[in-house]
Design a protein around this motif. Sequence first.
Motif, PDB file in Angstrom:
ATOM      1  N   GLU A  33      22.417  13.737  -8.536  1.00 34.60           N
ATOM      2  CA  GLU A  33      23.018  14.879  -7.812  1.00 34.60           C
ATOM      3  C   GLU A  33      24.458  14.531  -7.426  1.00 34.60           C
ATOM      4  O   GLU A  33      24.703  13.465  -6.869  1.00 34.60           O
ATOM      5  CB  GLU A  33      22.155  15.204  -6.578  1.00 34.60           C
ATOM      6  N   ALA A  55      21.449  29.120   2.838  1.00 33.36           N
ATOM      7  CA  ALA A  55      21.129  30.165   1.857  1.00 33.36           C
ATOM      8  C   ALA A  55      19.849  30.959   2.114  1.00 33.36           C
ATOM      9  O   ALA A  55      19.789  32.111   1.706  1.00 33.36           O
ATOM     10  CB  ALA A  55      21.032  29.553   0.461  1.00 33.36           C
ATOM     11  N   HIS A 431      29.203  25.362  -9.817  1.00 32.63           N
ATOM     12  CA  HIS A 431      28.910  26.477 -10.722  1.00 32.63           C
ATOM     13  C   HIS A 431      30.155  27.332 -10.953  1.00 32.63           C
ATOM     14  O   HIS A 431      30.910  27.595 -10.002  1.00 32.63           O
ATOM     15  CB  HIS A 431      27.823  27.392 -10.145  1.00 32.63           C
ATOM     16  N   PHE A 473      15.166  31.851  -4.537  1.00 33.73           N
ATOM     17  CA  PHE A 473      14.379  30.671  -4.180  1.00 33.73           C
ATOM     18  C   PHE A 473      13.084  30.568  -4.981  1.00 33.73           C
ATOM     19  O   PHE A 473      12.843  29.574  -5.662  1.00 33.73           O
ATOM     20  CB  PHE A 473      14.074  30.686  -2.669  1.00 33.73           C
TER      21      PHE A 473
HETATM   22  C1  LIG Z   1      24.748  31.860   0.666  1.00 34.23           C
HETATM   23  C2  LIG Z   1      23.558  32.045  -0.215  1.00 34.23           C
HETATM   24  C3  LIG Z   1      22.550  32.929   0.156  1.00 34.23           C
HETATM   25  C4  LIG Z   1      21.428  33.109  -0.668  1.00 34.23           C
HETATM   26  N1  LIG Z   1      20.401  33.893  -0.215  1.00 34.23           N
HETATM   27  C5  LIG Z   1      19.227  33.913  -0.913  1.00 34.23           C
HETATM   28  C6  LIG Z   1      18.040  34.534  -0.382  1.00 34.23           C
HETATM   29  O1  LIG Z   1      18.022  35.031   0.717  1.00 34.23           O
HETATM   30  N2  LIG Z   1      16.929  34.570  -1.139  1.00 34.23           N
HETATM   31  C7  LIG Z   1      16.898  34.001  -2.376  1.00 34.23           C
HETATM   32  O2  LIG Z   1      15.852  34.028  -3.011  1.00 34.23           O
HETATM   33  N3  LIG Z   1      17.988  33.395  -2.901  1.00 34.23           N
HETATM   34  C8  LIG Z   1      19.134  33.311  -2.191  1.00 34.23           C
HETATM   35  N4  LIG Z   1      20.221  32.653  -2.684  1.00 34.23           N
HETATM   36  C9  LIG Z   1      20.172  32.159  -4.066  1.00 34.23           C
HETATM   37  C10 LIG Z   1      19.337  30.894  -4.221  1.00 34.23           C
HETATM   38  O3  LIG Z   1      19.603  30.026  -3.158  1.00 34.23           O
HETATM   39  C11 LIG Z   1      19.697  30.237  -5.557  1.00 34.23           C
HETATM   40  O4  LIG Z   1      19.563  31.172  -6.624  1.00 34.23           O
HETATM   41  C12 LIG Z   1      18.803  29.032  -5.858  1.00 34.23           C
HETATM   42  O5  LIG Z   1      18.688  28.199  -4.728  1.00 34.23           O
HETATM   43  C13 LIG Z   1      19.415  28.269  -7.019  1.00 34.23           C
HETATM   44  O6  LIG Z   1      18.591  27.167  -7.310  1.00 34.23           O
HETATM   45  P1  LIG Z   1      18.836  26.296  -8.598  1.00 34.23           P
HETATM   46  O7  LIG Z   1      17.602  25.527  -8.860  1.00 34.23           O
HETATM   47  O8  LIG Z   1      19.351  27.156  -9.701  1.00 34.23           O
HETATM   48  O9  LIG Z   1      19.940  25.202  -8.191  1.00 34.23           O
HETATM   49  P2  LIG Z   1      21.300  25.262  -7.372  1.00 34.23           P
HETATM   50  O10 LIG Z   1      21.005  25.505  -5.930  1.00 34.23           O
HETATM   51  O11 LIG Z   1      22.263  26.154  -8.043  1.00 34.23           O
HETATM   52  O12 LIG Z   1      21.741  23.742  -7.454  1.00 34.23           O
HETATM   53  C14 LIG Z   1      22.222  23.120  -8.626  1.00 34.23           C
HETATM   54  C15 LIG Z   1      22.489  21.667  -8.277  1.00 34.23           C
HETATM   55  O13 LIG Z   1      22.998  20.996  -9.418  1.00 34.23           O
HETATM   56  C16 LIG Z   1      24.018  20.094  -8.986  1.00 34.23           C
HETATM   57  N5  LIG Z   1      24.874  19.779 -10.130  1.00 34.23           N
HETATM   58  C17 LIG Z   1      25.621  20.665 -10.855  1.00 34.23           C
HETATM   59  N6  LIG Z   1      26.274  20.016 -11.842  1.00 34.23           N
HETATM   60  C18 LIG Z   1      25.933  18.700 -11.746  1.00 34.23           C
HETATM   61  C19 LIG Z   1      26.291  17.522 -12.483  1.00 34.23           C
HETATM   62  N7  LIG Z   1      27.123  17.567 -13.530  1.00 34.23           N
HETATM   63  N8  LIG Z   1      25.769  16.322 -12.110  1.00 34.23           N
HETATM   64  C20 LIG Z   1      24.906  16.264 -11.027  1.00 34.23           C
HETATM   65  N9  LIG Z   1      24.552  17.345 -10.293  1.00 34.23           N
HETATM   66  C21 LIG Z   1      25.056  18.545 -10.654  1.00 34.23           C
HETATM   67  C22 LIG Z   1      24.714  20.867  -7.886  1.00 34.23           C
HETATM   68  O14 LIG Z   1      25.492  20.021  -7.040  1.00 34.23           O
HETATM   69  C23 LIG Z   1      23.534  21.506  -7.172  1.00 34.23           C
HETATM   70  O15 LIG Z   1      23.016  20.673  -6.161  1.00 34.23           O
HETATM   71  C24 LIG Z   1      21.344  32.415  -1.891  1.00 34.23           C
HETATM   72  C25 LIG Z   1      22.333  31.517  -2.259  1.00 34.23           C
HETATM   73  C26 LIG Z   1      23.428  31.314  -1.427  1.00 34.23           C
HETATM   74  C27 LIG Z   1      24.477  30.281  -1.780  1.00 34.23           C
END
Ligand SMILES: Cc1cc2nc3c(=O)[nH]c(=O)nc-3n(C[C@H](O)[C@H](O)[C@H](O)COP(=O)(O)OP(=O)(O)OC[C@H]3O[C@@H](n4cnc5c(N)ncnc54)[C@H](O)[C@@H]3O)c2cc1C
Length: 493
Positions: A33, A55, A431, A473
Amino acid sequence: MSDFDAVVIGAGNAGLTAATTLQHAGLHTLLVERHNIPGGCATSFRRGRFEFEVALHQLSGVGTEDQQYTLRSMFDRLGVGDTLEFVQEPDLYRAVVPGQYDVTLPADWAGAVDALEDAFPGNRRRVERFFALVKDIVLGYIAVMRKTPAADVDPVFFRRALRPFKDVLDEHFDDPRITSALGAYWPYLGPPPSRLAFQEMALMLYAYIEFKPWHIRGGSQAMSSALLDSFVAAGGQARFNTAVEAILTERGRVVGVRFDDGQEVSARDVVSNASLPVTYAMLDDVVPTAVRDDLATRRIGVSGFVLHMGLDASPADLGFTTSTTFVNTDMDDDRTYASWHSLEPARGICISSYDVEPIGFAPAGANHVSLMTLQYSDAWEKVPPAAYARTKFAYAETLLDLVETTLPGIRDAIEEADVATPLTHARYLGHPSGAIYGYEQDRTHSWLFRNSERETHVAGLHLAGSWAGSGGFQPTLEAGHRVAQRLLRARAA
Ligand SMILES: Cc1cc2nc3c(=O)[nH]c(=O)nc-3n(C[C@H](O)[C@H](O)[C@H](O)COP(=O)(O)OP(=O)(O)OC[C@H]3O[C@@H](n4cnc5c(N)ncnc54)[C@H](O)[C@@H]3O)c2cc1C
């Protein structure tokens, strides 16, 4: 012999559930990470006496003790079921357009019908018909997902599932206030009701009404940290403050990764939780034509602007009756959607109080509240660096103006505040454009037409998270687990 069986890039929701699933199944797994904490979006941070949730507004997929849904059993399998404490919200939301309506919808079918009838008398039968259709669409969706022969699926599914949500609302109601109040969740998905497939909204309404909306005690960070602890306890290795900069291949097959400090580790499988553009840019080989064609026709999705606040007043002092409140200036959702490309004053906000049903983020008598509007990053990318701080606080004032129409006194109660713009999300998540749901969550990007999760076209590369499927989520937590299980099946075959 490889250093690891699998490397997982990124500790967001999907990265954490993928890594934990693999490690619990006995695969020696490394989780990498770039940030210094696990969770991606699912994190929190401290300001003064307060912890701020980044979030999570309302978690779906949990279900009650009596009527459990998928996340509970998944968390049990991943060893965190007993660690997490879920906090139920009794209401879906309070929806307000000042001067037009102010209605609170309980998270149960009959209660929601009663509340809408009270607010908009004479609509009981119409709301009941609409909710019956929502349930039919969900049943049709489940049948299709289970590959039920089309002839055995209720034809109403094929007639209505992909119709715009607004069209279906307009077929049922002639009062725009009720369609506005029933559609308040649309920013949770992104596209406005005129572009949103009815099926998406039906699934969301069903998920929250049938299985209830939830918070997590200790916030989403508690969930992320619990998953990490379970992964490490099972023998997994995690590296933070480390970005993967290259995915190494030999003869078209993944053989490992290189970190940003130059160190390389070998692994037979790599699961990427990073965005698709970043993942494929890391490939040290030619990106397959099918992937290039797919990515070239994608549209990057929306990001968000959040004002996090620690308030020196209790929720009751400030007039909060629900954890979640939507306030819109008017009922023109298309105009609100268009405004997300600009810095014009916020036209719609989601207000979350984490202390109506306390999750432990504010001291007694205080209240952690966030105000959020979705926004694309383009307007923020044009702001000169010297004007950035001034611009973001000026924009935050417009969110405060809107909340004060419904919950007056918040501005005067602010003890701590911080602001996140689309550029903040881009910086913390890595992203493109700070997109929080990955690509646009519309029909053309859905599983009907794309299957990025299954078709990486590179042996040993697996994709899990919002960019390879649905954002949010529940979808991402489930995606990591699903992708890891598919990987395990392929290795066992
Ligand atoms: C402010 C906000 C409010 C939201 N509200 C809601 C809600 O109410 N309900 C809901 O369902 N969803 C909500 N969402 C959306 C939801 O949180 C996301 O869609 C979901 O958490 C994304 O999960 P993910 O597994 O795609 O990973 P992400 O959370 O996108 O994480 C990806 C990870 O990969 C890491 N990474 C990227 N590139 C590299 C690399 N080259 N090397 C190592 N690590 C890397 C990043 O640092 C990050 O930690 C919200 C999001 C935000 C920001």
